[in-house]
Design a protein around this motif. Structure first.
Motif, PDB file in Angstrom:
ATOM      1  N   SER A  69       0.843  -1.213   0.000  1.00  4.91           N
ATOM      2  CA  SER A  69       0.000   0.000   0.000  1.00  4.91           C
ATOM      3  C   SER A  69       0.867   1.249   0.000  1.00  4.91           C
ATOM      4  O   SER A  69       0.598   2.209  -0.733  1.00  4.91           O
ATOM      5  N   TYR A  70       1.925   1.247   0.809  1.00  8.74           N
ATOM      6  CA  TYR A  70       2.824   2.401   0.857  1.00  8.74           C
ATOM      7  C   TYR A  70       3.586   2.553  -0.455  1.00  8.74           C
ATOM      8  O   TYR A  70       3.806   3.672  -0.935  1.00  8.74           O
ATOM      9  N   GLN A  71       3.997   1.441  -1.049  1.00 13.84           N
ATOM     10  CA  GLN A  71       4.688   1.502  -2.332  1.00 13.84           C
ATOM     11  C   GLN A  71       3.783   2.086  -3.409  1.00 13.84           C
ATOM     12  O   GLN A  71       4.237   2.889  -4.238  1.00 13.84           O
ATOM     13  N   PHE A  72       2.512   1.714  -3.369  1.00 20.08           N
ATOM     14  CA  PHE A  72       1.578   2.231  -4.370  1.00 20.08           C
ATOM     15  C   PHE A  72       1.339   3.728  -4.172  1.00 20.08           C
ATOM     16  O   PHE A  72       1.220   4.482  -5.145  1.00 20.08           O
ATOM     17  N   ILE A  73       1.272   4.160  -2.906  1.00 23.13           N
ATOM     18  CA  ILE A  73       1.057   5.583  -2.630  1.00 23.13           C
ATOM     19  C   ILE A  73       2.189   6.423  -3.199  1.00 23.13           C
ATOM     20  O   ILE A  73       1.962   7.451  -3.852  1.00 23.13           O
ATOM     21  N   LEU A  78      -1.199  10.452  -8.350  1.00 19.15           N
ATOM     22  CA  LEU A  78      -2.483  10.969  -7.884  1.00 19.15           C
ATOM     23  C   LEU A  78      -2.450  11.236  -6.381  1.00 19.15           C
ATOM     24  O   LEU A  78      -2.932  12.270  -5.917  1.00 19.15           O
ATOM     25  N   TYR A  79      -1.868  10.321  -5.634  1.00 12.26           N
ATOM     26  CA  TYR A  79      -1.815  10.504  -4.183  1.00 12.26           C
ATOM     27  C   TYR A  79      -0.910  11.676  -3.818  1.00 12.26           C
ATOM     28  O   TYR A  79      -1.227  12.458  -2.924  1.00 12.26           O
ATOM     29  N   VAL A 277       0.240   8.188   6.398  1.00 12.93           N
ATOM     30  CA  VAL A 277       1.083   9.190   5.747  1.00 12.93           C
ATOM     31  C   VAL A 277       0.589  10.595   6.073  1.00 12.93           C
ATOM     32  O   VAL A 277       1.387  11.514   6.316  1.00 12.93           O
ATOM     33  N   MET A 278      -0.725  10.780   6.110  1.00 13.90           N
ATOM     34  CA  MET A 278      -1.279  12.088   6.452  1.00 13.90           C
ATOM     35  C   MET A 278      -0.932  12.479   7.886  1.00 13.90           C
ATOM     36  O   MET A 278      -0.596  13.633   8.177  1.00 13.90           O
TER      37      MET A 278
END
Length: 299
Positions: A69-73, A78-79, A277-278
């Motif tokens: 999930s972190y790798q995709f972010i 877009l993120y 992350v936020m």
């Protein structure tokens, strides 16, 4: 037995209770939920549930962490754009609230004592109604066939309705209106305690009112500025309702991405990773600032 009784007696005495209860409150309502979100972000979706991080193999625990999930972010632009957009709108909202709220708080602090409770009540009056209703009220005001456009067209100021809804303008109107009291109240609390003798001394030395304000009042109100800015910036960076109702698709913020990941995509690990992350985006600058302040006070 006496040792245990002595330990519990010290634990329950007044000083330790006063110190311990806030820490317990923080652990239960802040630390534990954050750890749960972190755990979900490092898991995988298995149907409608989240996988376990710890599996038992041959009597030994096996820890499995999923960082996809972190790798995709960090690989999806877009993120990144959404994070930057959220920070931009949060900073802009904070700046506008400070520019509007500081003069208002200064006026309140310099008003006669008998008028200050009334002014405080007027600041807190919007909180007596539902937050959602207040945002919907702005929606009816800013629509193409809303009150503002109808009045301007009836007066002949414009020939066609102005496009105010679903724009950055409508988003900022809603954000500033909703969070302005959170800027005014800390500033007022700080400015009302300001020692006027400093300003009187500056005036006796020939300092102009503006220079005295900039060199004395503003530095002494630094704590109120920081507190108000934090109270505005932190909730606005994750705001969902206002961007959804007033901003539209052109003002995508991270709160709406969280909603989509949780409830539309049903991807809880991705949504939790976005939330982690936020949180880091908020906590890291605050930690750096607190460290610099502590070092400045030690000098």
């Amino acid at each position: 037995m006496a040792t245990k009784q002595g330990f519990f007696t010290r634990l329950l005495d007044g000083k330790h209770a006063v110190i311990g209860i806030p820490y317990l409150w923080f652990i239960l309502l802040a630390a534990v939920p954050i750890l749960i979100i972190l755990k979900i972000s490092l898991s995988e979706m298995q149907g409608t549930s989240v996988s376990n991080m710890i599996d038992w193999s041959n009597g030994w625990p096996k820890l499995t962490l999923n960082f996809s999930s972190y790798q995709f972010i960090f690989s999806d632009s877009l993120y990144l754009k959404t994070y930057l957009s959220s920070i931009k709108y949060a900073l802009l909202t904070t700046l506008i609230c400070l520019v509007i709220g500081y003069p208002f708080a200064y006026f309140m602090a310099r008003s006669p004592k008998h008028m200050q409770p009334t002014l405080l009540m007027l600041i807190m009056l919007p909180f007596w109604t539902s937050f959602l209703l207040r945002i919907y009220a702005w929606k009816t005001l800013l629509e193409n066939n809303g009150i503002i456009n109808n009045v301007l067209m009836s007066l002949g100021v414009i020939d066609a309705p102005l496009q105010m809804m679903n724009t950055p303008f409508s988003l900022m109107i809603g954000m500033v209106y909703s969070y302005l009291p959170f800027m005014i109240l800390p500033l007022y609390a700080n400015l009302s305690k300001l020692d006027m003798r400093y300003l009187e001394a500056a005036a006796d030395l020939g300092t102009s009112p503006f220079k005295a304000f900039w060199l004395i009042t503003v530095p002494l109100s630094k704590a109120g500025i920081i507190a108000g800015s934090m109270l505005v910036f932190i909730p606005t960076i994750g705001e969902y309702v206002i961007p959804e109702l007033l901003g539209g698709s052109s003002t995508l913020m991270i709160g709406r991405v969280l909603w989509n990941e949780f409830f539309s995509n049903n991807d809880w690990p991705m949504a939790s990773a976005v939330a982690v992350v936020m949180i880091l985006l908020i906590l890291v600058p605050m930690a750096i600032y607190n460290k610099s302040q502590a070092e400045a006070e030690m000098k």
